[in-house]
Design an enzyme around this catalytic site. Structure first.
Site, short mmCIF file in Angstrom:
data_model
loop_
_atom_site.label_atom_id
_atom_site.label_comp_id
_atom_site.label_asym_id
_atom_site.label_seq_id
_atom_site.Cartn_x
_atom_site.Cartn_y
_atom_site.Cartn_z
N ARG A 13 -43.28 11.01 14.86
CA ARG A 13 -43.70 9.95 15.80
C ARG A 13 -44.04 10.51 17.18
O ARG A 13 -44.34 9.75 18.10
CB ARG A 13 -42.59 8.89 15.89
CG ARG A 13 -42.41 8.13 14.57
CD ARG A 13 -41.51 6.92 14.72
NE ARG A 13 -40.09 7.26 14.72
CZ ARG A 13 -39.35 7.42 13.62
NH1 ARG A 13 -39.88 7.27 12.43
NH2 ARG A 13 -38.06 7.70 13.71
N HIS A 136 -50.26 21.51 32.19
CA HIS A 136 -49.98 20.57 31.09
C HIS A 136 -49.79 19.14 31.60
O HIS A 136 -49.59 18.91 32.80
CB HIS A 136 -48.71 21.00 30.35
CG HIS A 136 -48.93 22.09 29.35
ND1 HIS A 136 -48.99 23.41 29.71
CD2 HIS A 136 -49.13 22.05 28.01
CE1 HIS A 136 -49.20 24.15 28.63
NE2 HIS A 136 -49.30 23.35 27.58
N LYS A 140 -44.44 16.92 29.38
CA LYS A 140 -43.94 18.13 28.73
C LYS A 140 -42.54 18.46 29.23
O LYS A 140 -42.29 18.48 30.44
CB LYS A 140 -44.89 19.30 28.98
CG LYS A 140 -44.49 20.57 28.26
CD LYS A 140 -45.62 21.59 28.26
CE LYS A 140 -45.19 22.90 27.61
NZ LYS A 140 -44.69 22.76 26.24
N1 LIG Z 1 -47.60 25.18 18.98
C1 LIG Z 1 -48.51 24.28 19.40
O1 LIG Z 1 -49.73 24.48 19.24
C2 LIG Z 1 -48.03 23.04 20.07
C3 LIG Z 1 -46.69 22.89 20.30
N2 LIG Z 1 -46.23 21.76 20.90
C4 LIG Z 1 -44.78 21.67 21.02
O2 LIG Z 1 -44.32 20.74 20.05
C5 LIG Z 1 -43.14 20.10 20.53
C6 LIG Z 1 -43.36 18.60 20.50
O3 LIG Z 1 -44.32 18.25 21.48
P1 LIG Z 1 -44.77 16.73 21.71
O4 LIG Z 1 -45.25 16.15 20.44
O5 LIG Z 1 -45.65 16.74 22.89
O6 LIG Z 1 -43.36 16.08 22.09
P2 LIG Z 1 -42.88 14.58 21.80
O7 LIG Z 1 -41.65 14.38 22.63
O8 LIG Z 1 -44.02 13.64 21.92
O9 LIG Z 1 -42.49 14.63 20.25
C7 LIG Z 1 -41.32 15.18 19.73
C8 LIG Z 1 -40.85 14.21 18.67
O10 LIG Z 1 -39.82 14.80 17.90
C9 LIG Z 1 -38.84 13.80 17.69
N3 LIG Z 1 -37.57 14.43 17.32
C10 LIG Z 1 -36.61 14.95 18.12
N4 LIG Z 1 -35.61 15.46 17.36
C11 LIG Z 1 -35.96 15.24 16.07
C12 LIG Z 1 -35.35 15.55 14.83
N5 LIG Z 1 -34.16 16.16 14.77
N6 LIG Z 1 -35.97 15.19 13.69
C13 LIG Z 1 -37.18 14.56 13.71
N7 LIG Z 1 -37.82 14.24 14.88
C14 LIG Z 1 -37.21 14.59 16.03
C15 LIG Z 1 -38.80 13.05 19.00
O11 LIG Z 1 -38.13 11.81 18.88
P3 LIG Z 1 -37.54 11.14 20.24
O12 LIG Z 1 -38.73 10.73 21.03
O13 LIG Z 1 -36.74 10.00 19.70
O14 LIG Z 1 -36.72 12.19 20.92
C16 LIG Z 1 -40.29 12.91 19.26
O15 LIG Z 1 -40.85 11.81 18.57
C17 LIG Z 1 -42.91 20.68 21.94
O16 LIG Z 1 -41.99 21.77 21.86
C18 LIG Z 1 -44.28 21.17 22.35
O17 LIG Z 1 -44.24 22.19 23.31
C19 LIG Z 1 -47.06 20.75 21.26
C20 LIG Z 1 -48.41 20.86 21.09
C21 LIG Z 1 -49.01 22.03 20.48
O1 LIG Z 2 -46.13 20.57 24.97
C1 LIG Z 2 -47.35 20.74 24.76
O2 LIG Z 2 -48.18 19.84 24.94
C2 LIG Z 2 -47.80 22.05 24.27
N1 LIG Z 2 -46.89 22.93 23.97
C3 LIG Z 2 -47.14 24.25 23.51
C4 LIG Z 2 -46.65 25.26 24.53
O3 LIG Z 2 -45.61 25.04 25.17
O4 LIG Z 2 -47.28 26.32 24.65
C5 LIG Z 2 -48.57 24.46 23.09
C6 LIG Z 2 -49.58 23.76 23.95
O5 LIG Z 2 -49.61 24.37 25.18
C7 LIG Z 2 -49.24 22.27 24.08
#
Ligand SMILES: NC(=O)C1=CN([C@@H]2O[C@H](COP(=O)(O)OP(=O)(O)OC[C@H]3O[C@@H](n4cnc5c(N)ncnc54)[C@H](OP(=O)(O)O)[C@@H]3O)[C@@H](O)[C@H]2O)C=CC1
Ligand SMILES: O=C(O)C1=N[C@H](C(=O)O)C[C@H](O)C1
EC number: 1.17.1.8
Length: 251
Positions: A13, A136, A140
């Site tokens: 989500r 960002h 974040k």
């Molecule tokens: N490698 C890449 O290319 C990218 C990496 N990222 C990384 O991905 C991660 C998520 O980013 P983002 O989507 O923006 O963050 P969000 O906060 O939008 O999403 C994280 C989600 O994970 C849920 N969550 C937390 N703990 C659990 C669990 N134990 N089981 C299942 N779901 C859980 C959260 O729920 P709740 O809201 O209830 O806490 C939330 O819905 C970050 O670390 C970000 O830096 C992001 C974009 C690209």
């Molecule tokens: O949190 C984000 O949005 C992102 N997280 C990753 C990071 O920390 O490098 C990848 C991307 O920058 C988006």
């Protein structure tokens, strides 16, 4: 047609997780068998017979999730940030006990960001000065970004290999944070700004010239081809793979 790859998404989500759910559903060779949010039981992954889990949660959740996944032989594609040597050693220990299981950790799934890191690594040996600026969205949770941290580490390793000394910097007094975070000797600056998604500049400086390598992710869709590629490949790469570049032919 061969059987579809059975994929679960953790963090389903969230900002990137919800996009990943749509991408897996749209992939002809994949079936989304579980979509978990916080509070959902991890047993749903194994009960659904998932072969691969895409982990996009938070640094506070990722270790518990990976312990379960690796312990149950479910391959994992991880985008969640927060990695350090201690966490990686713990993960390697779990993988040693489950040698057929593969985990891909990708600091960034977008091709442009992977290329930015590769170009920066290539350029690093030629310039006296280098600083990283990541920008960002303000929601974040972590700073600096995982991508910026990895970029700085790669640059620092390339500089060390080339025998480059420390960077020129005459700063004698500074407010806390004014020179950024020090990642292996490379200053990393983090900007949080409404309207942005995920962006990075690597600035190199030499005598009479500068070089800037910049990447912009304008939509979460930029991460989807990398996630799908990772899901397809991770099952045939047992152990830990760090960085999507290992699944790409960059040369
Ligand atoms: N490698 C890449 O290319 C990218 C990496 N990222 C990384 O991905 C991660 C998520 O980013 P983002 O989507 O923006 O963050 P969000 O906060 O939008 O999403 C994280 C989600 O994970 C849920 N969550 C937390 N703990 C659990 C669990 N134990 N089981 C299942 N779901 C859980 C959260 O729920 P709740 O809201 O209830 O806490 C939330 O819905 C970050 O670390 C970000 O830096 C992001 C974009 C690209
Ligand atoms: O949190 C984000 O949005 C992102 N997280 C990753 C990071 O920390 O490098 C990848 C991307 O920058 C988006």
């Amino acid at each position: 047609m061969s059987e579809k790859l059975r994929v679960a998404v953790l963090g389903a989500r969230g900002r990137i997780g919800s996009e990943a759910v749509r991408a897996v559903e749209a992939a002809e060779d994949m079936e989304l068998v579980a979509a978990l949010g916080r509070g959902d039981a991890l047993s749903a992954v194994t009960e659904a017979g998932a072969q691969v889990a895409v982990e996009l949660t938070t640094p506070g959740s990722v270790m518990e999730n990976l312990e379960f996944l690796v312990g149950h032989g479910v391959h994992a594609v991880v985008g969640t940030t927060g990695w350090n040597d201690e966490r990686l050693a713990t993960l390697r220990g779990w993988l040693d006990a489950s040698p057929d299981t593969g985990v891909l950790i990708a600091p960034n799934f977008s091709i442009g960001a992977v290329l930015t890191m590769a170009f920066a690594q290539q350029a690093a040996r030629y310039f006296e000065s280098v600083e990283v600026v990541e920008l960002h969205h303000p929601n974040k949770a972590d700073a600096p970004s995982g991508t910026a941290t990895r970029t700085a580490q790669l640059i620092a390793a390339a500089r060390a290999e080339a025998g480059l000394a420390g960077q020129p910097d005459a700063t004698a007094t500074a407010l806390d944070g004014a020179r950024g975070a020090d990642v292996d000797g490379v200053p990393v600056h983090a900007v949080r700004l409404r309207g942005l998604l995920a962006h990075q500049e690597v600035l190199f400086g030499g005598e009479g010239e500068t070089l800037t390598v910049r990447h912009d992710s304008l939509h979460h869709s930029s991460f989807m081809p990398g996630i799908l590629l990772g899901a397809r490949r991770v099952g045939s790469a047992p152990g830990l793979t760090f960085g999507l570049e290992h699944f790409l032919d960059l040369n």
